[in-house]
Each structure stands twice: as C-alpha cells, then as structure tokens.
Design a protein around this motif. Structure first.
Motif, short mmCIF file in Angstrom:
data_model
loop_
_atom_site.label_atom_id
_atom_site.label_comp_id
_atom_site.label_asym_id
_atom_site.label_seq_id
_atom_site.Cartn_x
_atom_site.Cartn_y
_atom_site.Cartn_z
N SER A 162 0.85 -1.20 0.00
CA SER A 162 0.00 0.00 0.00
C SER A 162 0.88 1.25 0.00
O SER A 162 2.05 1.20 0.39
N ASN A 168 -5.84 -3.05 -9.27
CA ASN A 168 -6.41 -2.73 -7.96
C ASN A 168 -7.52 -3.69 -7.52
O ASN A 168 -8.58 -3.75 -8.14
N THR A 169 -7.25 -4.37 -6.43
CA THR A 169 -8.17 -5.39 -5.93
C THR A 169 -8.63 -5.00 -4.54
O THR A 169 -7.86 -4.40 -3.78
N TYR A 170 -9.88 -5.33 -4.23
CA TYR A 170 -10.44 -4.94 -2.93
C TYR A 170 -11.31 -6.07 -2.41
O TYR A 170 -11.69 -6.99 -3.16
N MET A 206 -8.95 -6.49 3.90
CA MET A 206 -8.03 -5.35 3.73
C MET A 206 -7.89 -4.68 5.09
O MET A 206 -8.79 -4.76 5.93
N ARG A 221 -4.95 2.68 1.20
CA ARG A 221 -5.52 2.49 -0.14
C ARG A 221 -6.92 3.09 -0.15
O ARG A 221 -7.60 3.17 0.87
N ILE A 276 -10.06 2.31 -1.19
CA ILE A 276 -11.33 1.69 -0.77
C ILE A 276 -11.42 1.52 0.75
O ILE A 276 -12.40 1.98 1.35
N PRO A 277 -10.43 0.90 1.41
CA PRO A 277 -10.56 0.79 2.87
C PRO A 277 -10.63 2.16 3.57
O PRO A 277 -11.35 2.32 4.55
N ILE A 315 -11.45 -1.36 -10.52
CA ILE A 315 -11.42 -2.12 -9.26
C ILE A 315 -11.93 -3.54 -9.45
O ILE A 315 -12.89 -3.79 -10.18
N TYR A 324 -12.99 -7.21 -7.48
CA TYR A 324 -13.31 -7.91 -6.23
C TYR A 324 -12.39 -9.11 -6.10
O TYR A 324 -12.10 -9.81 -7.09
N LEU A 351 -18.51 -3.93 -3.47
CA LEU A 351 -18.33 -2.85 -2.48
C LEU A 351 -19.26 -3.06 -1.29
O LEU A 351 -18.86 -2.86 -0.14
N THR A 389 -17.76 -5.58 0.95
CA THR A 389 -16.60 -5.01 1.65
C THR A 389 -17.06 -4.09 2.79
O THR A 389 -16.52 -4.12 3.89
#
Ligand code: NAD
Length: 311
Positions: A80, A176-178, A182, A188, A190-191, A215, A217, A300, A303
């Motif tokens: 990150s 970019n993975t989320y 996380m 980063r 998203i978090p 992004i 998943y 999202l 997450t």
C-alpha cells in the motif's frame, strides 16, 4: 507454498487452493498481514502457517518446509502507499532477495513458480488501457519506485530463471483489488473511504478525484490466479477488471452504499500517483478463459459489510 499467506489477497488464494484439495504452507512474518486472516484455518488438516521472514533463509528445521513443493506462489510484499513510505527497504528486499531465494527453491523442487506482480509495473501509463506489451512509465527514483522497481526486478528474475534454467513460471500483473480482509488504515482508497464513511467522517479524495482505477473484487482475481497456476502460461498476464471509475465516483458510490452522511473532500495528492489505470484483459480472456463476474456495487457492499462488522 504461498508467501504472504496471511495477507489480504494471498489469504483468499489460500482458501481457494484448500477448497480444491491442495495442501498449503503459508509463510508470513505478519509485517502487513495478520494471523486473523487465516484464523478460520487453524484446525485445517492441509494447512500450515509458518512465521518467517522470507527475505532471510527459509527455516530448514521446519518439517512443512522440508518437503518438495509442486508450486511456489510469491505473494509476500507490503503493497500500500503508506507501506512505500514506511517499509521501503523491506519492500526492496522481499522483491529482490526473497524472489531470488524462492526461485532457487522452485528450481530445486522443480515447482511451478507464480509471481504476483502489479499494474504498478506500468507506472503512470502513457498507453491506455494497458496491454502486457506496454513497457511502462516508471519513475525509478520516486517515492513509489521501491515497490514498482522491486516488482519489475521480480519479473526480470522470474523470466531469467525461466530462460536460463527452464523453470516453469507464471507472472500475473494484478490491478487494484479490494474486498474483506483489507486493513482499514492501509492508505488504499477503498478501505480508507469505507472506514471514513462508516464513521461519518469526511471522505478524503486525493487531488481532484478525476484519476481513475479499475477495481476488482478479490474473488474474481483469485479465480484468475488459480487459472494461471493451472494453465502452464508464462505471462505476464494482466488480471483485474475493466470497471474503470474516477476516485470521486468511487467515493460517492461508497457513501451511497453505506448510507453515510459523510461529505466528499479533496486533499493533496501523492507524488507519481498514476492518472489512469485499466487493464487490457485480452490475454487473460484468451489464454486463461478469465472473466470477472462480480458487479462493483455488490463487491463494495460485501466489503462495507465486512468493515461494518469490525468497526
Ligand atoms: P498484504 O499486505 O495484505 O499481503 C502481503 C503479505 O505479505 C502480508 O501478510 C505480509 O505480512 C507478508 N509479507 C510481506 N513481507 C514479508 C516477508 N519478508 N516475509 C514474509 N511475509 C511477508 O497485501 P495484498 O494487497 O494482499 O498484496 C498481496 C500481493 O499481491 C503483494 O505481492 C502485492 O504486491 C500484490 N498486489 C496486490 C494488489 C492489490 O490491489 N491488493 C495489486 C497488485 C499487486
């Protein structure tokens, strides 16, 4: 062997490998990962977690590491933007010394070696979307260079072992993975946005928020990585999605999906932050049959739920 197995992406990879019957040894020093990410596997009969720094020689006394591996998947690396500033030397070592050491081990074991590379290998790209044939636009001395260049070195080392020793290798360039697992404070987008939205705090978008990311998943990414493992392809192969959105759109979507009252605000942007980011997925589709399926709003939502249960 999955290095970095207690990290965000690699812990999901470990789950997928175990689910299809593999025996998995995860090696992690928990520098950015957490035992909690694999706590659900503590009693799993085919899973072993070893605490070790893979930039040092692998502990030889450990029974699980004494066995021959069919595959070594090198996913350990702080990843990150806050890590780039706080752990620059650790990043350089894990992308260089550790990669060489693991390549040697793969060579000795006649294992397939999978290298987790990154879209950062393209730097701030001048070609859009990015195909694997694009060589990138990386500042070799900038604040992000410890990560970008370590991964580029890892790719070069992996290809050298492939060409010189005939090692069976596969390189995946991850975009970019989320998803769940996380770290909320890892810097980063998203978090950070999700944590801020859940606390009702201002959402801190960097710059004007017009820079884009595509992004992915984590479940989609892991399907691509497992397909690469099975394929025998060398790559490098991009893996991610074409769901390109601006950081402003991402922030607004997260505020809406989490039912938050947070306001979107703008703060100064980090140096060399890429302007645009979208993979050309032609190779992944044709060589791996890869197709991401998770809708970004669904991903999202999942997450946000994960972060909400841990707030
Ligand atoms: P993460 O920090 O959650 O996972 C990395 C793991 O590696 C952590 O558990 C950490 O403790 C471990 N580790 C780091 N250095 C180590 C060392 N010297 N010895 C042993 N373990 C060590 O990060 P992540 O986002 O899950 O990334 C995993 C891999 O995927 C990284 O190689 C990263 O570069 C790559 N990647 C991730 C993304 C993304 O969007 N998440 C994008 C591109 C590439």
């Amino acid at each position: 062997m999955v290095t970095g197995g207690a990290g965000f992406v690699p812990s999901h990879l470990v789950d997928a490998l175990l689910a299809r019957g593999a025996t998995v040894v995860a090696v992690d020093n928990f520098i950015t990962g957490s035992k909690e990410n694999v706590a659900h596997l503590a009693e799993h009969p085919r899973f072993t977690l070893i605490e070790a720094d893979i930039s040092e020689p692998l502990p030889s006394h450990t029974e699980a590491l004494a066995k021959r591996f069919d595959a070594i998947m090198h996913f350990a690396s702080p990843a990150s933007p806050t890590d780039f500033a706080q752990l620059p030397l650790e990043i350089l070592r894990v992308g260089s010394v550790a990669t060489l050491q693991l390549l040697d081990r793969a060579h000795a074991d006649r294992a397939r070696f999978i290298m987790a590379s990154t879209s950062e290998a393209y730097g701030d790209p001048l070609v859009h979307p990015q195909p694997e044939t694009y060589w990138g636009n990386v500042n070799p001395v900038g604040v992000r260079s410890v990560y970008d260049e370590a991964k580029r070195f890892s790719e070069a080392a992996t290809m050298a072992y492939h060409r010189f020793h005939g090692l069976d290798v596969g390189i995946v360039r991850i975009f970019n993975t989320y998803g769940p697992r996380m770290r909320p404070d890892d810097g980063r987008a998203i978090p950070t946005f999700v944590s801020q939205a859940l606390r009702g705090e201002p959402i801190t978008v960097h710059g004007t928020g017009e820079q884009t990311r595509s992004i992915c998943y984590v479940d989609d990414l892991v399907r691509g990585i497992v397909a690469l493992l099975d394929s025998g392809e060398t790559g490098p192969i991009n893996c991610g999605t074409e769901h390109e959105m601006t950081m402003r759109e991402l922030a607004e979507t997260i505020v809406r999906l989490s039912g938050s009252s947070s306001q979107v605000t703008f703060v100064p942007r980090g140096a060399d932050d890429p302007e645009k980011r979208r993979p050309d997925l032609t190779l992944a589709r044709t060589l791996l049959g890869y197709e991401p399926t998770v809708d970004p709003e669904d991903g999202l939502r999942r997450t946000i739920e994960y972060f909400a249960t841990r707030a």
